[in-house]
Write an enzyme that holds these catalytic residues in place. Structure first.
Site, PDB file in Angstrom:
ATOM      1  CG  HIS A 193       8.726  32.554 -26.948  1.00 32.16           C
ATOM      2  ND1 HIS A 193       9.374  31.360 -26.741  1.00 32.16           N
ATOM      3  CD2 HIS A 193       9.483  33.498 -26.332  1.00 32.16           C
ATOM      4  CE1 HIS A 193      10.487  31.574 -26.046  1.00 32.16           C
ATOM      5  NE2 HIS A 193      10.561  32.862 -25.774  1.00 32.16           N
ATOM      6  CG  ASP A 251      11.095  29.048 -22.218  1.00 33.04           C
ATOM      7  OD1 ASP A 251      10.684  28.580 -21.143  1.00 33.04           O
ATOM      8  OD2 ASP A 251      12.193  29.639 -22.326  1.00 33.04           O
ATOM      9  CG  HIS A 278      14.374  25.051 -19.219  1.00 33.99           C
ATOM     10  ND1 HIS A 278      13.182  25.435 -18.657  1.00 33.99           N
ATOM     11  CD2 HIS A 278      14.793  26.124 -19.949  1.00 33.99           C
ATOM     12  CE1 HIS A 278      12.898  26.673 -19.000  1.00 33.99           C
ATOM     13  NE2 HIS A 278      13.857  27.115 -19.784  1.00 33.99           N
ATOM     14  CG  ASP A 331      12.774  29.580 -15.680  1.00 32.71           C
ATOM     15  OD1 ASP A 331      13.529  29.047 -14.836  1.00 32.71           O
ATOM     16  OD2 ASP A 331      13.030  30.672 -16.210  1.00 32.71           O
ATOM     17  NE  ARG A 375      11.660  36.815 -15.732  1.00 36.69           N
ATOM     18  CZ  ARG A 375      12.428  37.749 -16.294  1.00 36.69           C
ATOM     19  NH1 ARG A 375      12.392  39.001 -15.866  1.00 36.69           N
ATOM     20  NH2 ARG A 375      13.259  37.451 -17.275  1.00 36.69           N
ATOM     21  CB  SER A 376      14.088  31.157 -11.754  1.00 34.26           C
ATOM     22  OG  SER A 376      14.872  31.217 -10.582  1.00 34.26           O
ATOM     23  N   GLY A 396       9.984  33.141  -8.616  1.00 34.04           N
ATOM     24  CA  GLY A 396       8.635  33.698  -8.717  1.00 34.04           C
ATOM     25  C   GLY A 396       7.676  32.853  -9.533  1.00 34.04           C
ATOM     26  CD1 TRP A 397       9.847  31.781 -14.120  1.00 38.19           C
ATOM     27  CD2 TRP A 397       7.802  32.632 -14.384  1.00 38.19           C
ATOM     28  NE1 TRP A 397       9.920  32.726 -15.100  1.00 38.19           N
ATOM     29  CE2 TRP A 397       8.669  33.262 -15.288  1.00 38.19           C
ATOM     30  CE3 TRP A 397       6.461  33.006 -14.361  1.00 38.19           C
ATOM     31  CZ2 TRP A 397       8.245  34.257 -16.166  1.00 38.19           C
ATOM     32  CZ3 TRP A 397       6.029  34.002 -15.237  1.00 38.19           C
ATOM     33  CH2 TRP A 397       6.915  34.608 -16.118  1.00 38.19           C
TER      34      TRP A 397
END
Length: 362
Positions: free
Chosen positions: A35, A84, A128, A139, A209-210, A212-213
Site C-alpha cells: 500500500h 493507492d 482513482h 492523488d 495534501r492532494s 501537494g502530490w
C-alpha cells in the site's frame, strides 16, 4: 541555504530511526498489505539512504518488500483496483539495482502493466479506484505516475511515458481553477457525485495534501521525460504555474492550510504533510532549473515552519498536525478530519522534504 543541509539530514535520520524503533519492517501499517502508506514512507527513506549511504535504511526497505512478495515475485496482498496499492512498486527499482534479485523484476513486470490497463475516463484519465468510476483524484498522479515514467525510461517503453504525460495534462485540464491557479481535489466525469459541480464536474475545495502530490509527482516524472519531448515545455509551464499559485497560498507562519485558500476561516488549520510536499517540490523544481531560484525563499520559510512545529519524546521525533486521510467533500469535511502524529503519510512527506532541501542546499 547550504547551512541547512546537515541540519535537514539530522532531522531525516531522526525520523527514519523513530519509525524503525517503533515498527519491525514487516509490521509497517497497514500490516500485510502492499500500500502507498508504506510506499511513501519508504520512498522517503530511500532518498535519505541515497544521501547518507546508511545500510540499515536499505535493509529496512528490503525487509518490508520481502515480507510482501513470495519466492516467485508475486505480490501477496494488494488490490489492483486501487491506484493507492500500486505506488509501493516504485521501491522495486532500487532493489533491482542493488541486489539483482530477479524476484523484484518479476514483481515490477507484473504490477506496472496493471497500471497501464487501469480503468479510465472516456478521454483516458485514470479512475482513482475501480469502485469509484469516472472519478479522477489528484492523488492518482503520484500513485501511478512516477512508477510508470521510470518504467518507460528504463525499458524503452515509450507508451508508458506517453501515458504519464496524458495523465498530467488531463488532470490539470479538468481540475485547475483559473482564478487561483490551484487544483480541486477531484473531478467527476459523470457529474453524478454529490460533491461534483454540475457544470465543471469539480469538487468544491483545494485540499492541501492532494494538491501537494501533484508537483512532487510531476518533478519526479520529469526525471524520465526527455527535454526534447514536444510536451516537455508545457509540463514545465504547468509545474511553474502551479507552484507559483501554491506560494501565493502560503500562510504567514510558513506552512500551508488544510484547505489551501481559506486560511482565515473558522475551523481551518495548518497541515504539515502538504507543507512538506510543497517545500520538496519547490526545491526540486529549482534544482532541476525549471523554477527560478527566487522561489527558494518560500521553501525555506515552509521548511523552517515545519521544523519549528516538531516535538520530541526522548530521541523520537514527533511530526504532528497531519491529516489522517480523506475522501472528497466540502469545507467542513476537510476541516473535521482527524489529525495524527507520526503516521506514514506525514513521515514520508517529511523525509521527501528533507532530502530535496538537502539536495538544493549543496
Amino acid at each position: 541555504m547550504s547551512e541547512g543541509r546537515m541540519e535537514a539530514l539530522g532531522y531525516a535520520r531522526a525520523a527514519c530511526d523513530t519509525i524503525m524503533r517503533k515498527y519491525e519492517a514487516e509490521k509497517l501499517p497497514p500490516v500485510d498489505r502492499f500500500h502507498y502508506h508504506q510506499g511513501v514512507f519508504l520512498s522517503g527513506m530511500n532518498k535519505i539512504y541515497s544521501l547518507t549511504g546508511n545500510a540499515d535504511y536499505f535493509a529496512y526497505i528490503k525487509g518490508w518488500v520481502d515480507s510482501q512478495i513470495d519466492e516467485n515475485g508475486n505480490i501477496k496482498n494488494y488490490d489492483d483496483g486501487q491506484l493507492d496499492d500500486m505506488q509501493s512498486g516504485i521501491l522495486l527499482y532500487p532493489l533491482i539495482d542493488n541486489t539483482g534479485d530477479s524476484r523484484y523484476q518479476r514483481a515490477l513486470d507484473m504490477i506496472v502493466p496493471k497500471i497501464y490497463e487501469f480503468p479510465k475516463t472516456e478521454e483516458g484519465g485514470f479512475w482513482h479506484m475501480r469502485t469509484l468510476p469516472h472519478q479522477m483524484w489528484l492523488d492518482g498522479l503520484y500513485m501511478g505516475g512516477p512508477i510508470c515514467a521510470e518504467y518507460g525510461y528504463r525499458y524503452h517503453k515509450t507508451e508508458y511515458i506517453e501515458l504519464v504525460i496524458k495523465q498530467i495534462l488531463l488532470m490539470i485540464e479538468k481540475t485547475r481553477d483559473e482564478e487561483t491557479g490551484l487544483l480541486y481535489h477531484a473531478w467527476d466525469e459523470s457529474r453524478s457525485e454529490p460533491w461534483a459541480d454540475k457544470e465543471t464536474g469539480c469538487s468544491p475545495e483545494f485540499w492541501g495534501r492532494s494538491v501537494g502530490w501533484v508537483p512532487v509527482a510531476i518533478t519526479d516524472d520529469l526525471d524520465f521525460i526527455s527535454s526534447d519531448h514536444p510536451e516537455y515545455k508545457k509540463i514545465c509551464e504547468i509545474l511553474c504555474s502551479l507552484l507559483d499559485a501554491v506560494c501565493k497560498a502560503q500562510s504567514e507562519e510558513g506552512r500551508w492550510y488544510q484547505v489551501l485558500n481559506k486560511g482565515g476561516l473558522e475551523g481551518n488549520w495548518l497541515e504539515t504533510s502538504c507543507s512538506c510536499l510543497f517545500v520538496a517540490a519547490i526545491c526540486k523544481a529549482v534544482r532541476k532549473g525549471i523554477l527560478g531560484a527566487e522561489y527558494l525563499r518560500f521553501a525555506k520559510k515552509g521548511y523552517e515552519a515545519v521544523i519549528h512545529s516538531l516535538e520530541w519524546d526522548g530521541d523520537d521525533i514527533l511530526i504532528g498536525n497531519v491529516c489522517i486521510g480523506t475522501g472528497v467533500g466540502d469545507y467542513k469535511h476537510y476541516c473535521d478530519r482527524p489529525v495524527v502524529v507520526n503516521d506514514l503519510h506525514g513521515m514520508g512527506a517529511f523525509l521527501i522534504m528533507c532530502a530535496e532541501y538537502c539536495r538544493v542546499s549543496r
